[in-house]
Scaffold this motif. Sequence first.
Motif, short mmCIF file in Angstrom:
data_model
loop_
_atom_site.label_atom_id
_atom_site.label_comp_id
_atom_site.label_asym_id
_atom_site.label_seq_id
_atom_site.Cartn_x
_atom_site.Cartn_y
_atom_site.Cartn_z
N ASP A 52 0.85 -1.19 0.00
CA ASP A 52 0.00 0.00 0.00
C ASP A 52 0.89 1.25 0.00
O ASP A 52 2.01 1.21 0.55
CB ASP A 52 -0.90 -0.02 1.23
N LEU A 53 0.42 2.33 -0.58
CA LEU A 53 1.22 3.55 -0.61
C LEU A 53 0.98 4.44 0.61
O LEU A 53 1.88 5.14 1.05
CB LEU A 53 0.92 4.35 -1.88
N GLY A 54 -0.24 4.43 1.14
CA GLY A 54 -0.59 5.35 2.23
C GLY A 54 -0.25 4.79 3.59
O GLY A 54 -1.14 4.57 4.42
N LEU A 55 1.03 4.57 3.86
CA LEU A 55 1.45 4.01 5.14
C LEU A 55 1.69 5.12 6.16
O LEU A 55 2.05 6.24 5.79
CB LEU A 55 2.72 3.18 4.94
N LEU A 58 5.92 5.99 6.54
CA LEU A 58 6.75 6.29 5.37
C LEU A 58 5.91 6.10 4.13
O LEU A 58 5.16 5.12 4.03
CB LEU A 58 7.96 5.36 5.34
N ASP A 59 6.02 7.00 3.17
CA ASP A 59 5.27 6.84 1.93
C ASP A 59 5.68 5.55 1.24
O ASP A 59 6.86 5.18 1.22
CB ASP A 59 5.54 8.03 1.00
N GLY A 60 4.68 4.86 0.69
CA GLY A 60 4.96 3.58 0.04
C GLY A 60 5.96 3.67 -1.08
O GLY A 60 6.70 2.71 -1.34
N GLY A 61 6.01 4.81 -1.77
CA GLY A 61 6.99 4.99 -2.84
C GLY A 61 8.42 4.95 -2.31
O GLY A 61 9.31 4.36 -2.92
N GLU A 62 8.64 5.59 -1.16
CA GLU A 62 9.96 5.54 -0.53
C GLU A 62 10.26 4.14 -0.01
O GLU A 62 11.39 3.66 -0.09
CB GLU A 62 10.03 6.56 0.61
N ALA A 63 9.21 3.49 0.52
CA ALA A 63 9.38 2.12 0.99
C ALA A 63 9.79 1.20 -0.16
O ALA A 63 10.62 0.30 0.02
CB ALA A 63 8.10 1.62 1.64
N LEU A 64 9.21 1.42 -1.34
CA LEU A 64 9.56 0.62 -2.51
C LEU A 64 11.04 0.75 -2.83
O LEU A 64 11.73 -0.24 -3.10
CB LEU A 64 8.71 1.06 -3.71
N LYS A 65 11.55 1.98 -2.82
CA LYS A 65 12.97 2.18 -3.12
C LYS A 65 13.86 1.45 -2.11
O LYS A 65 14.88 0.86 -2.46
CB LYS A 65 13.30 3.68 -3.10
N MET A 66 13.45 1.49 -0.84
CA MET A 66 14.23 0.82 0.19
C MET A 66 14.15 -0.69 0.04
O MET A 66 15.15 -1.40 0.23
CB MET A 66 13.74 1.26 1.57
N LEU A 67 12.98 -1.20 -0.32
CA LEU A 67 12.84 -2.63 -0.58
C LEU A 67 13.75 -3.07 -1.72
O LEU A 67 14.40 -4.11 -1.65
CB LEU A 67 11.39 -2.97 -0.91
N ARG A 68 13.79 -2.26 -2.77
CA ARG A 68 14.61 -2.61 -3.92
C ARG A 68 16.10 -2.60 -3.59
O ARG A 68 16.91 -3.19 -4.30
CB ARG A 68 14.32 -1.65 -5.08
N ASP A 82 -4.54 7.42 -8.67
CA ASP A 82 -4.58 7.05 -10.09
C ASP A 82 -3.86 8.05 -10.97
O ASP A 82 -4.10 8.14 -12.17
CB ASP A 82 -6.03 6.87 -10.56
N ASP A 83 -2.94 8.83 -10.36
CA ASP A 83 -2.17 9.81 -11.12
C ASP A 83 -1.16 9.09 -12.00
O ASP A 83 -0.33 8.31 -11.51
CB ASP A 83 -1.45 10.76 -10.16
N GLU A 84 -1.22 9.32 -13.31
CA GLU A 84 -0.37 8.60 -14.25
C GLU A 84 1.11 8.84 -13.99
O GLU A 84 1.92 7.91 -14.05
CB GLU A 84 -0.71 8.98 -15.68
N ALA A 85 1.48 10.08 -13.67
CA ALA A 85 2.89 10.39 -13.44
C ALA A 85 3.43 9.60 -12.25
O ALA A 85 4.56 9.11 -12.27
CB ALA A 85 3.07 11.89 -13.20
N LEU A 90 6.53 4.91 -10.04
CA LEU A 90 6.59 3.68 -9.25
C LEU A 90 7.10 2.51 -10.10
O LEU A 90 7.92 1.71 -9.65
CB LEU A 90 5.21 3.36 -8.69
N LEU A 91 6.63 2.42 -11.34
CA LEU A 91 7.09 1.36 -12.23
C LEU A 91 8.57 1.49 -12.50
O LEU A 91 9.31 0.50 -12.55
CB LEU A 91 6.29 1.39 -13.54
N ASN A 92 9.04 2.72 -12.67
CA ASN A 92 10.46 2.94 -12.92
C ASN A 92 11.31 2.76 -11.68
O ASN A 92 12.51 2.52 -11.78
CB ASN A 92 10.68 4.33 -13.53
N ASP A 93 10.69 2.89 -10.52
CA ASP A 93 11.43 2.68 -9.27
C ASP A 93 11.49 1.22 -8.87
O ASP A 93 12.07 0.89 -7.83
CB ASP A 93 10.79 3.50 -8.14
N GLY A 94 10.86 0.34 -9.67
CA GLY A 94 11.03 -1.08 -9.40
C GLY A 94 9.77 -1.86 -9.12
O GLY A 94 9.84 -3.06 -8.86
#
Length: 230
Positions: A52-55, A58-68, A82-85, A90-94
């Motif tokens: 989920d992104l709304g943690l 920490l924002d889920g996007g930052e969590a994704l980078k740390m997971l990667r 649903d913002d395309e940008a 997120l797809l480019n971050d992994g």
Amino acid sequence: MARVLVVEDDQFVRSALIRHLTEAAHTVRSVGTALEALREVAHVGFDVVILDLGLPDLDGGEALKMLRGITDVPVIIATARDDEAEIVRLLNDGADDYLTKPFSVEHLSARMSAVLRRSRATAAGAKPPSRVIRVGGLSIDPLRRQAELDGTALDLTRREFDLLAFLAGRPGEVVPRRELLAEVWQQSYGDDQTIDVHLSWLRRKLGETAARPRYLHTLRGVGVKLEPPQ
């Protein structure tokens, strides 16, 4: 079945996901914060993470980078945004895939199956072709997963490279979108936006646009082809 980590702070959503995944015979662990997710992934082997992104911490996007930074485990983003940008970022971050809330359990199951097929095929040692593919000024080495344009290395995400290599392997041939979903994303069906997002970013890195294509050409309602500039 799969070992799944659900990262979701909404207790209602979290309980529903756990119930559905458990009924489907998956082994499920769940946490409500990004830091808990990082600890779990560092100590437990998972097949897929639903993030989920709304943690709260920490924002889920930052969590994704740390997971990667610590694992290649497939990550499916579950978001109400649903913002395309942001989806592109997120797809480019992994991220391996994303789902926009609300989504059905059937949709989640299909996306999970797709990312698990890709992950298991890689783990089984599926090897890409060893030959270097050349199309015009493009040079693509599937084995080394490197691509160059006119001698300059291209900085591509995993999925961008897969898409480029697949199209370059069939130069001048129009590839239907359904086939791209099946071969590049390992999905029998899906949202065309997934393809469009990756094509848009790939075009940018190739120095072209949809209005002024050089290598990538979209035939509306038919598919996509890659060919050298005329």
